[in-house]
Design a protein around this motif. Structure first.
Motif, short mmCIF file in Angstrom:
data_model
loop_
_atom_site.label_atom_id
_atom_site.label_comp_id
_atom_site.label_asym_id
_atom_site.label_seq_id
_atom_site.Cartn_x
_atom_site.Cartn_y
_atom_site.Cartn_z
N VAL A 40 33.08 92.19 42.59
CA VAL A 40 33.15 90.73 42.59
C VAL A 40 34.55 90.31 43.02
N PRO A 41 34.66 89.37 43.98
CA PRO A 41 35.99 88.98 44.47
C PRO A 41 36.72 88.04 43.51
N HIS A 42 37.90 88.46 43.08
CA HIS A 42 38.76 87.64 42.24
C HIS A 42 40.10 87.47 42.94
N SER A 43 40.64 86.27 42.90
CA SER A 43 41.97 86.03 43.46
C SER A 43 43.01 86.82 42.69
N GLY A 44 43.95 87.44 43.42
CA GLY A 44 44.94 88.26 42.74
C GLY A 44 46.13 88.57 43.61
N GLY A 45 46.79 89.65 43.27
CA GLY A 45 48.08 90.01 43.85
C GLY A 45 49.13 89.82 42.78
N ASN A 69 49.55 86.39 40.77
CA ASN A 69 49.24 86.31 39.34
C ASN A 69 50.37 85.67 38.56
N THR A 70 51.61 86.01 38.91
CA THR A 70 52.75 85.41 38.22
C THR A 70 52.82 83.92 38.47
N ALA A 71 52.56 83.50 39.72
CA ALA A 71 52.56 82.07 40.03
C ALA A 71 51.48 81.33 39.24
N ILE A 72 50.28 81.89 39.20
CA ILE A 72 49.19 81.27 38.45
C ILE A 72 49.56 81.13 36.98
N ASP A 120 42.37 78.28 43.96
CA ASP A 120 42.79 78.78 42.65
C ASP A 120 44.24 78.42 42.35
N LEU A 121 45.09 78.38 43.37
CA LEU A 121 46.45 77.89 43.16
C LEU A 121 46.43 76.45 42.66
N ALA A 122 45.66 75.62 43.34
CA ALA A 122 45.59 74.20 42.96
C ALA A 122 45.04 74.03 41.55
N ALA A 123 44.04 74.83 41.20
CA ALA A 123 43.42 74.71 39.88
C ALA A 123 44.38 75.08 38.75
N SER A 124 45.42 75.86 39.07
CA SER A 124 46.41 76.25 38.06
C SER A 124 47.74 75.55 38.25
N ASN A 125 47.73 74.44 38.97
CA ASN A 125 48.91 73.57 39.10
C ASN A 125 50.05 74.20 39.88
N VAL A 126 49.72 75.05 40.87
CA VAL A 126 50.74 75.69 41.69
C VAL A 126 50.77 75.02 43.06
N SER A 127 51.95 74.64 43.51
CA SER A 127 52.10 73.98 44.81
C SER A 127 51.87 74.96 45.96
N SER A 128 51.15 74.52 46.98
CA SER A 128 50.87 75.32 48.18
C SER A 128 51.71 74.89 49.38
#
Length: 308
Positions: free
Chosen positions: A25-30, A34-37, A64-72
């Motif tokens: 199953v594909p999950h966003s990561g790296g 992960n630290t940014a999230i 997923d970045l946006a959902a965790s309040n991380v600027s893109s």
């Protein structure tokens, strides 16, 4: 803002199907993703700088970045493919197989790097992005260009199977350590980085001599220790039922940086950064955040309200 600079990828996580087979199953990561999230979920102003594809997986990463309040706003977009990491779990611990050739994240160049505003107070680097060329050299150039007068933290998160040019990798890390305030390692990382020293204390001393003001060594359930030129201090890890260790180190880093931010200690000033008033609460918060993460499946860091 803390700007996290490094890889974003898709972790293909093994999951049992209703027929008893294993599907991925594909999950966003790296590691850096992960630290940014985790930082975003802890309500710390956070941005992410990486090469990210415009493909379906790249769209997932951005969502997923946006959902965790991380600027893109610092992303470098391209139509190259997203890196895939096939995750293999054994007794709760993860190993990885990477599919990364010519990927959007790997192929970024220095000329594509954005200029950073004064709002960026701290830079965070790490993970496989420091081993995979040409992106690795791009991140090194970003640190050399933008690291002055900003707090810099680096977690090499050594994955020996991923390193193709060991001598170049070691030289790159050595050059980056000169501009780094905090290096976080595991004891396994130290054994790889400083293989010619007989014990942890001499390994840490050798790493401190390369430039960092603080070296943090994490030991899983045994907690974490911060070493400076003036001594060391340790904190225990909270006792939890471990589901798996995916993302544990990444979220420790986020908790530590969030702790520094809460204390007004996101600074390269050595006297302030190395004070026990900064280090002990930040280490403790980092350990608490990591404990939440390992208590549930995958790299699923806690939100700030869960830490109260």
């Amino acid at each position: 803002m803390i700007l996290c600079c490094g890889e974003a990828l898709i972790d293909m996580i093994p999951t049992a199907t209703t027929q008893g087979q294993t599907a991925f199953v594909p999950h966003s990561g790296g590691s850096v993703f992960n630290t940014a999230i985790a930082l975003g979920r802890l309500n710390v102003p956070t941005g992410f700088l990486s090469g990210v594809s415009t493909d379906t997986f790249g769209q997932q990463l951005c969502a997923d970045l946006a959902a965790s309040n991380v600027s893109s706003e610092h992303l470098i977009r391209s139509d190259k493919l997203t890196t895939l990491a096939i995750v293999h779990l054994k007794d709760g611990s993860a190993t990885y197989s990477f599919y990364d050739d010519n990927s959007a994240g790997r192929m970024i160049s220095p000329k594509e790097l954005p200029q950073l505003s004064s709002d960026v107070q701290a830079l965070y680097f790490g993970g496989i992005s420091l081993a995979a060329e040409p992106a690795a050299d791009t991140y090194a150039s970003l640190l050399a260009r933008e690291g002055q007068n900003r707090l810099v933290m680096l977690d090499p998160n050594i994955r020996p199977d991923f390193i193709k040019e060991e001598a170049r990798y070691r030289d790159r890390l050595t050059a980056m350590f000169k501009h780094t305030d905090i290096v976080k390692t595991s004891d396994e990382d130290l054994d790889w980085l400083i293989p010619d020293q007989p014990d942890l204390d001499t390994q840490v001393a050798a790493l401190l001599s390369k430039g960092p003001k603080v070296v943090i060594v994490t030991k899983g359930a045994e907690g974490a220790t911060a070493f400076t030129r003036h001594g060391n201090t340790s904190v225990p890890a909270p006792s939890v039922d471990v589901c798996d260790t995916v993302g544990a180190g990444d979220t420790f880093n986020a908790g530590f940086l969030a702790g520094l931010a809460d204390l007004g200690c996101l600074t390269p000033d050595e006297d302030k950064l190395t004070s026990l008033d900064c280090l002990v609460p930040a280490l403790t918060f980092g350990a608490a955040v990591a404990a939440h993460t390992v208590s549930r499946a995958g790299a699923n860091p806690p939100w700030r309200h869960e830490m109260s």
